[in-house]
Enzyme design. Structure first.
Site, PDB file in Angstrom:
ATOM      1  N   ASP A 156     -11.593  -1.303  -9.164  1.00  0.00           N
ATOM      2  CA  ASP A 156     -11.610  -0.044  -9.900  1.00  0.00           C
ATOM      3  C   ASP A 156     -10.493   0.071 -10.924  1.00  0.00           C
ATOM      4  O   ASP A 156     -10.604   0.862 -11.862  1.00  0.00           O
ATOM      5  CB  ASP A 156     -11.514   1.137  -8.927  1.00  0.00           C
ATOM      6  CG  ASP A 156     -12.816   1.423  -8.207  1.00  0.00           C
ATOM      7  OD1 ASP A 156     -13.850   0.867  -8.624  1.00  0.00           O
ATOM      8  OD2 ASP A 156     -12.810   2.206  -7.240  1.00  0.00           O
ATOM      9  N   VAL A 175     -18.437  -1.364  -4.995  1.00  0.00           N
ATOM     10  CA  VAL A 175     -17.939  -2.322  -4.007  1.00  0.00           C
ATOM     11  C   VAL A 175     -18.382  -3.735  -4.364  1.00  0.00           C
ATOM     12  O   VAL A 175     -17.598  -4.690  -4.291  1.00  0.00           O
ATOM     13  CB  VAL A 175     -18.416  -1.945  -2.593  1.00  0.00           C
ATOM     14  CG1 VAL A 175     -18.101  -3.061  -1.601  1.00  0.00           C
ATOM     15  CG2 VAL A 175     -17.759  -0.643  -2.144  1.00  0.00           C
ATOM     16  N   GLU A 221       0.846  -1.193   0.000  1.00  0.00           N
ATOM     17  CA  GLU A 221       0.000   0.000   0.000  1.00  0.00           C
ATOM     18  C   GLU A 221       0.883   1.246   0.000  1.00  0.00           C
ATOM     19  O   GLU A 221       1.790   1.373   0.816  1.00  0.00           O
ATOM     20  CB  GLU A 221      -0.918  -0.006   1.218  1.00  0.00           C
ATOM     21  CG  GLU A 221      -1.626   1.297   1.528  1.00  0.00           C
ATOM     22  CD  GLU A 221      -2.485   1.817   0.376  1.00  0.00           C
ATOM     23  OE1 GLU A 221      -2.512   3.043   0.179  1.00  0.00           O
ATOM     24  OE2 GLU A 221      -3.113   1.001  -0.327  1.00  0.00           O
ATOM     25  N   ALA A 238     -23.601   1.279  -0.086  1.00  0.00           N
ATOM     26  CA  ALA A 238     -24.707   0.352   0.151  1.00  0.00           C
ATOM     27  C   ALA A 238     -24.331  -1.011  -0.413  1.00  0.00           C
ATOM     28  O   ALA A 238     -24.130  -1.156  -1.620  1.00  0.00           O
ATOM     29  CB  ALA A 238     -25.992   0.870  -0.486  1.00  0.00           C
ATOM     30  N   ARG A 241     -20.325  15.262  -1.039  1.00  0.00           N
ATOM     31  CA  ARG A 241     -20.571  14.200  -0.066  1.00  0.00           C
ATOM     32  C   ARG A 241     -20.331  14.738   1.338  1.00  0.00           C
ATOM     33  O   ARG A 241     -19.330  15.410   1.581  1.00  0.00           O
ATOM     34  CB  ARG A 241     -19.632  13.008  -0.298  1.00  0.00           C
ATOM     35  CG  ARG A 241     -19.792  12.285  -1.617  1.00  0.00           C
ATOM     36  CD  ARG A 241     -18.674  11.271  -1.803  1.00  0.00           C
ATOM     37  NE  ARG A 241     -18.769  10.544  -3.060  1.00  0.00           N
ATOM     38  CZ  ARG A 241     -19.300   9.333  -3.204  1.00  0.00           C
ATOM     39  NH1 ARG A 241     -19.788   8.713  -2.150  1.00  0.00           N
ATOM     40  NH2 ARG A 241     -19.343   8.742  -4.372  1.00  0.00           N
TER      41      ARG A 241
END
Length: 421
Positions: free
Chosen positions: A303, A316, A41, A54, A188
């Protein structure tokens, strides 16, 4: 999705580039099946970024079966359904309850990532290196090249390094890497329940297990509760005015948000008024479907190969299906010589489905953002006619198509067919 986790016959050392939701999901799935995993990472610390997501019922069940989420996890809110309202009056157009596949689960993106990280750290066959920025990959040697000069070898490299993937250009032709602006961006923010308690309308939004969506000209807004109803997530899709960037840290003044939604439903305007002085503003790009997902023993996941616009909430879910598929095929091969077949099966079992969902996602925004007039009136009339009947075409059909897919089963069948051939 299948909850059976076959222990691999050929343990592999898998290097995963990226500790986002896709990379961590793949790491947990592979480790649970007996492979050793090293996650590289680039950031030195995993920050609590993003907003709500969701999860479809199959995705939630998969996370439970992999030991990531608990059945009664307090980070989650099971949603009974969604209410779609008129953008200006707030009039209820349609109410769509959860279908037989189950309920969606609302969870903060950061909470989801932290739950995955905690599960990965529980597994002794997972190693996570932070501050390890991968700048290139040697496709022939299956070696990741780090910015500090280190070379990290594996049997397989999974590029789960997100929408700005460094490694996508190594797998795909140059034209597949260039993003196209959609002309839209997303504000957001989340609001703590304490800010909403004094207003009955706003309190209802956070305490009820329902999502609410306002569909309007060139814009739409979604709100739903998070963290056991302690937070309200608000996402506002709007025309890009040039103020946004493709970054979670890009912000704009709250007054700009209020100006963009002038004339909208008063309940929504009250929510915006409670937002922080600076509101995250994320520019949205369209990424063409990756024509190739596999090159040598390096694959794309999530992605990096199919970045999703948010209109159908599939980002997701599709990353998890990728993780399920690659973990399934790698656990079924009987010799290392079958690894190329497994990687072909991974791509073949996933690509057509994901390409279709990407296209459907782009088309969905047209229906969401219809201007006032005959087309919008016809859309809302159809929605009203089917409200509560289980036949709401723009919601229920999507659920039936996307929420019942067995990624493990499809991957297994695809691999079996390739082996027989």
């Amino acid at each position: 999705m299948s909850t059976t986790k076959p222990i691999c016959l050929v343990p592999l050392h898998v290097v995963i580039v990226g500790a986002g939701i896709g990379g961590l999901s793949a790491a947990v799935a592979l480790a649970n099946r007996g492979h050793s995993v090293l996650i590289l990472e680039s950031t030195s610390e995993l920050s609590h970024v993003g907003a709500g997501v969701a999860l479809p019922p199959t995705t939630r069940k998969w996370y439970e079966s992999e030991g990531v989420l608990q059945v009664d996890d307090t980070a989650c809110v099971p949603l009974e359904g969604i209410e779609i309202t008129k953008w200006d009056t707030g009039e209820l157009v349609t109410r769509t309850a959860a279908n037989p596949a189950g309920k969606q689960t609302a969870i903060h993106h950061g909470d989801m990532q932290l739950a995955l990280l905690a599960r990965a750290r529980e597994l002794t066959n997972v190693e996570i290196r932070l501050g390890a920025r991968v700048v290139d990959v040697d496709l022939e040697a299956t070696v990741a090249l780090l910015a500090d000069g280190q070379r990290v070898a594996g049997d397989l490299i999974i590029a789960a390094d997100g929408v700005k993937s460094t490694l996508k250009a190594k797998v795909c032709p140059p034209e597949a890497v260039v993003p196209l602006p959609t002309g839209e961006a997303a504000y957001r923010f989340t609001l703590p329940r304490e800010l909403l308690e004094s207003d009955a309308e706003l309190r209802e939004l956070v305490q009820r297990p329902w999502g609410v969506r306002w569909d309007g000209p060139s814009c739409h807004v979604v709100a739903y509760p998070l963290r056991n109803h302690r937070l309200l997530n608000v996402v506002l899709i709007h025309p890009d005015n040039g103020d946004a960037k493709e970054s979670w840290t890009s912000v704009t003044d709250k007054q700009n948000v209020l100006a963009d939604y002038q004339g909208w439903n008063p309940t929504l305007l009250k929510l915006i008024a409670l937002a922080p002085p600076e509101v995250p503003n994320f520019r949205m790009f369209l990424y063409s479907p990756a024509p190739v997902w596999v090159k040598g023993s390096t694959i794309l996941l999530g992605d990096s190969c199919h970045a999703m616009l948010p209109y159908l909430g599939q980002g997701v879910a599709q990353a998890v299906e990728d993780a399920t598929a690659i973990a399934t095929v790698l656990s079924l091969i009987e010799t290392r010589k079958q690894l190329p077949l497994a990687l072909r099966a991974y791509e073949s079992s996933r690509k057509e489905r994901v390409d279709q969902i990407q296209a459907a996602t782009y088309r969905a925004r047209e229906q969401l953002h219809l201007r006032d007039g005959d087309a919008q009136a016809a859309r809302d009339s159809q929605r009203k006619a089917t409200s509560g009947t289980g036949q709401n075409s723009d919601v229920v059909k999507m659920q039936q198509s996307y929420w019942t897919w067995d990624a493990a089963g499809v991957a297994e069948k695809t691999l079996a067919a390739l082996i027989i051939a």
